[in-house]
Write a protein that holds these residues in place. Structure first.
Motif, PDB file in Angstrom:
ATOM      1  N   GLU A 146      82.322 106.246  49.222  1.00  0.00           N
ATOM      2  CA  GLU A 146      80.967 105.907  49.664  1.00  0.00           C
ATOM      3  C   GLU A 146      80.996 105.204  51.018  1.00  0.00           C
ATOM      4  OE1 GLU A 146      77.405 102.770  48.495  1.00  0.00           O
ATOM      5  OE2 GLU A 146      79.055 103.124  47.111  1.00  0.00           O
ATOM      6  N   SER A 197      68.567 106.452  54.553  1.00  0.00           N
ATOM      7  CA  SER A 197      69.405 106.597  53.365  1.00  0.00           C
ATOM      8  C   SER A 197      69.251 105.392  52.449  1.00  0.00           C
ATOM      9  CB  SER A 197      70.869 106.786  53.766  1.00  0.00           C
ATOM     10  OG  SER A 197      71.411 105.601  54.317  1.00  0.00           O
ATOM     11  N   ARG A 252      67.349 104.689  48.403  1.00  0.00           N
ATOM     12  CA  ARG A 252      68.183 104.132  47.336  1.00  0.00           C
ATOM     13  C   ARG A 252      67.406 103.645  46.110  1.00  0.00           C
ATOM     14  NH1 ARG A 252      73.576 100.997  49.332  1.00  0.00           N
ATOM     15  NH2 ARG A 252      73.516 100.432  47.126  1.00  0.00           N
ATOM     16  N   MET A 311      77.563 112.342  46.761  1.00  0.00           N
ATOM     17  CA  MET A 311      77.959 111.676  48.000  1.00  0.00           C
ATOM     18  C   MET A 311      78.949 112.518  48.791  1.00  0.00           C
ATOM     19  SD  MET A 311      78.035 109.207  50.209  1.00  0.00           S
ATOM     20  CE  MET A 311      77.168 107.824  49.471  1.00  0.00           C
ATOM     21  N   THR A 348      78.176 114.313  52.515  1.00  0.00           N
ATOM     22  CA  THR A 348      78.985 113.900  53.672  1.00  0.00           C
ATOM     23  C   THR A 348      79.641 115.098  54.337  1.00  0.00           C
ATOM     24  OG1 THR A 348      79.433 111.761  52.630  1.00  0.00           O
ATOM     25  CG2 THR A 348      80.881 112.414  54.430  1.00  0.00           C
ATOM     26  N   THR A 384      77.132 110.642  40.881  1.00  0.00           N
ATOM     27  CA  THR A 384      76.936 110.015  42.197  1.00  0.00           C
ATOM     28  C   THR A 384      78.069 110.370  43.157  1.00  0.00           C
ATOM     29  OG1 THR A 384      78.041 107.967  41.500  1.00  0.00           O
ATOM     30  CG2 THR A 384      75.657 108.096  41.192  1.00  0.00           C
ATOM     31  N   GLN A 435      72.497 111.225  50.183  1.00  0.00           N
ATOM     32  CA  GLN A 435      73.487 110.160  50.060  1.00  0.00           C
ATOM     33  C   GLN A 435      72.848 108.871  49.548  1.00  0.00           C
ATOM     34  OE1 GLN A 435      75.061 110.021  54.046  1.00  0.00           O
ATOM     35  NE2 GLN A 435      76.780 111.347  53.530  1.00  0.00           N
ATOM     36  N   SER A 489      72.130 109.119  45.781  1.00  0.00           N
ATOM     37  CA  SER A 489      73.340 108.983  44.968  1.00  0.00           C
ATOM     38  C   SER A 489      73.864 107.552  44.988  1.00  0.00           C
ATOM     39  CB  SER A 489      74.422 109.951  45.455  1.00  0.00           C
ATOM     40  OG  SER A 489      74.899 109.589  46.735  1.00  0.00           O
ATOM     41  N   THR A 490      73.770 106.909  46.146  1.00  0.00           N
ATOM     42  CA  THR A 490      74.249 105.537  46.257  1.00  0.00           C
ATOM     43  C   THR A 490      73.394 104.584  45.428  1.00  0.00           C
ATOM     44  OG1 THR A 490      74.977 106.049  48.500  1.00  0.00           O
ATOM     45  CG2 THR A 490      74.919 103.742  47.902  1.00  0.00           C
ATOM     46  N   ASP A 515      82.060 107.114  54.271  1.00  0.00           N
ATOM     47  CA  ASP A 515      80.950 107.773  54.973  1.00  0.00           C
ATOM     48  C   ASP A 515      80.172 106.790  55.826  1.00  0.00           C
ATOM     49  OD1 ASP A 515      78.727 109.827  55.409  1.00  0.00           O
ATOM     50  OD2 ASP A 515      77.665 108.177  54.434  1.00  0.00           O
ATOM     51  N   GLU A 526      75.426 104.360  42.568  1.00  0.00           N
ATOM     52  CA  GLU A 526      76.866 104.159  42.757  1.00  0.00           C
ATOM     53  C   GLU A 526      77.287 102.694  42.604  1.00  0.00           C
ATOM     54  OE1 GLU A 526      80.796 104.372  43.307  1.00  0.00           O
ATOM     55  OE2 GLU A 526      79.475 106.082  42.995  1.00  0.00           O
TER      56      GLU A 526
END
Length: 525
Positions: free
Chosen positions: A53, A91, A95, A122, A126, A118, A153, A156-157, A56, A160
């Motif tokens: 994570e 991004s 979240r 990610m 990327t 996740t 991203q 997914s974060t 990136d 994460e």
């Protein structure tokens, strides 16, 4: 098998031993025993995902100036750079949506399954950034697919860090949770340093082979495409990690109980029962992430645009600092197991308020030695905040809703305050002409975090709320049971002892049914 968490949002700082539901006492078989080898396996599989994570984020942060040329070549300065930094901010704005979906999902289907999802999202996003068309090919439209992939991203974060911190918190023994959980952020910052290093090495090699314009022409793609092999490795690790014993114990019961704070709830129920703890997480996460993202994602841009160092030096300068910071995290985590999380947070707040302005003043001298000293100064309060986050924040919620509550609160904070640090810091400089604005921005949120500490309850050396104690050996389990009436850190009323009995009864019924079925198969018609 049960679980272990720190303290209930409604319990006092020193909960009384009490009794479990129906006068139930804690027994040795109730205590979760997780051998050290299993702890290491579980946490290493989680850490590698966080590495990916932040790899990136490192790439995007250190390539921000280059990406501004690649994707916004038609825009005048400073708008090109601001539009590129907006992609970073977008991004983070996405979240919370990821947190709202993936957090409650993790409380229903399990931490391990969501962490796999996740990681795959990610890594895929990327890698796809490295294949995008540039503004020289399709004009300003080039920024649209970049923003879309940054949104993937961000989504997914949203699951994460909340999921990974929940996972390592639940898998760690109570007495050493600070130490083991701190390794999660070691993966984060080593990943960021790796991203910076890849950018620096790619810059040196491509410009040596092709010339000064190599990074803008094609070199910027290489770091993003490295996500393909790295992501494959990270996904493989995620497939190997087991589910946490704490989740399995609570999940065995499954039903929601609307008026029970320890039970699993939907989004509104989670907020209704745990809003005070969620506000504390918002404040502390904001304090942690403003200084964290200033040191990582924004610092390369600041060094290039405000201090005047070269692109290569900006990429290289923070790498040794981040590696040194990473080495400090387990040390601070171990100390927090002895002195508590709150004292570490308090030192972090005071040091931030004391050193941030002097650090930025030293940085603006512009010499390499001054830049390195300044970065080291900034890294000290950053390390103090970061080291205890993964152990302290998830422990504020009961196991049944830990992932969901953590995902909602943490991601709202990071999206509004932490991830927008590069954009807001640069915008404040452009607006005021004051190059100390990033320092003031960091200090404001550190002060807010200090206020939140007044409402935070200590969680070190305690079972997690809604869980039974977690230890490394059977001998430790027996010792915990023996002192359950005298240890102020053991609160039986916050432990799911009734659920353990239900799960055991259910397992016994399943065994009986299997035996009857086998008897029928063996009996002649």
């Amino acid at each position: 098998m049960p679980h272990g968490d720190a303290h209930h949002p409604s319990t006092p700082d020193a909960p009384q031993a009490g009794v479990g539901p129906g006068g139930r006492r804690l027994e040795v078989d109730d205590v979760i025993v997780v051998p050290r080898k299993k702890v290491k396996t579980a946490i290493s599989g989680t850490v590698v995902g966080n590495f990916m994570e932040w790899f990136d984020f490192g790439i995007y942060g250190y390539l921000a100036v280059t990406l501004a040329v690649v994707f916004t070549a038609d825009l005048p300065e400073p708008w090109g750079l601001l539009v590129t930094l907006l992609g970073f901010a977008i991004s983070f704005l996405v979240r919370p949506f990821g947190g709202l979906v993936l957090g409650p999902l993790g409380d229903r289907i399990g931490r391990q399954k969501v962490l796999f999802i996740t990681m795959a999202m990610m890594a895929g996003a990327t890698a796809l950034i490295g294949l995008l068309p540039t503004s020289s090919q399709i004009g300003l439209w080039a920024i649209v697919p970049l923003y879309l992939l940054k949104m993937v991203q961000g989504f997914s974060t949203g699951g994460e860090y909340a999921g990974a911190s929940t996972y390592v918190t639940e898998f760690s023994p109570d007495k050493s949770r600070g130490f083991w959980a701190s390794w999660l952020d070691v993966g984060s910052y080593v990943g960021f340093a790796a991203g910076a290093s890849v950018v620096a090495v790619t810059t040196v090699i491509t410009e040596w082979l092709v010339g000064p314009g190599a990074m803008v022409d094609f070199g910027w793609r290489i770091p993003f495409l490295l996500a393909i092999p790295l992501g494959a490795v990270a996904i493989w690790f995620r497939l190997r990690i087991p589910e946490t014993p704490a989740f399995e114990a609570v999940h065995a019961e499954g039903a929601e109980r609307p008026n029970d704070p320890l039970a699993r709830h939907g989004i509104l129920g989670t907020i209704r029962h745990h809003w005070k703890a969620m506000l504390v997480v918002v404040a502390l996460a904001a304090a942690t992430n403003t200084v964290g993202y200033a040191l990582t994602s924004y610092m390369p841009t600041y060094l290039e645009t405000e201090v005047g160092v070269s692109n290569l030096l900006a990429a290289i300068a923070t790498v040794p600092v981040l590696l040194a910071l990473s080495a400090l995290l387990p040390v601070i985590g171990r100390i927090s197991d002895r002195v508590g999380r709150k004292p570490i947070y308090l030192v972090a707040v005071i040091s931030t308020l004391a050193v941030m302005v002097p650090a930025f003043a030293i940085m603006q001298i512009g010499e390499i030695w001054a830049v390195m000293i300044a970065l080291c100064i900034v890294a000290v309060p950053a390390a103090l905040f970061i080291a205890v986050s993964a152990s302290a924040l998830p422990a504020m919620f009961p196991t049944a809703t830990r992932f969901g509550a953590m995902a909602i609160a943490f991601n709202i904070s990071v999206s509004l305050f932490g991830g927008t640090t590069p954009l807001f810091s640069q915008a404040l400089i452009e607006l005021t002409g004051n190059t100390f604005m990033p320092a003031f921005y960091i200090m404001f949120f550190a002060a807010a975090g200090g206020v939140a500490l007044l409402s935070m309850r200590e969680s070190s050396n305690r079972p997690l709320v809604g869980s039974v104690p977690t230890v490394e050996t059977k001998a430790e389990a027996a010792a915990v049971v023996e002192r359950q009436d005298t240890d102020p850190n053991i609160d039986l009323s916050s432990m799911p002892l009734d659920l353990i009995d239900l799960a055991a009864a259910s397992a016994s019924d399943d065994d009986d049914r299997r035996e009857r079925d086998e008897d029928r198969e063996l009996t002649p018609a």
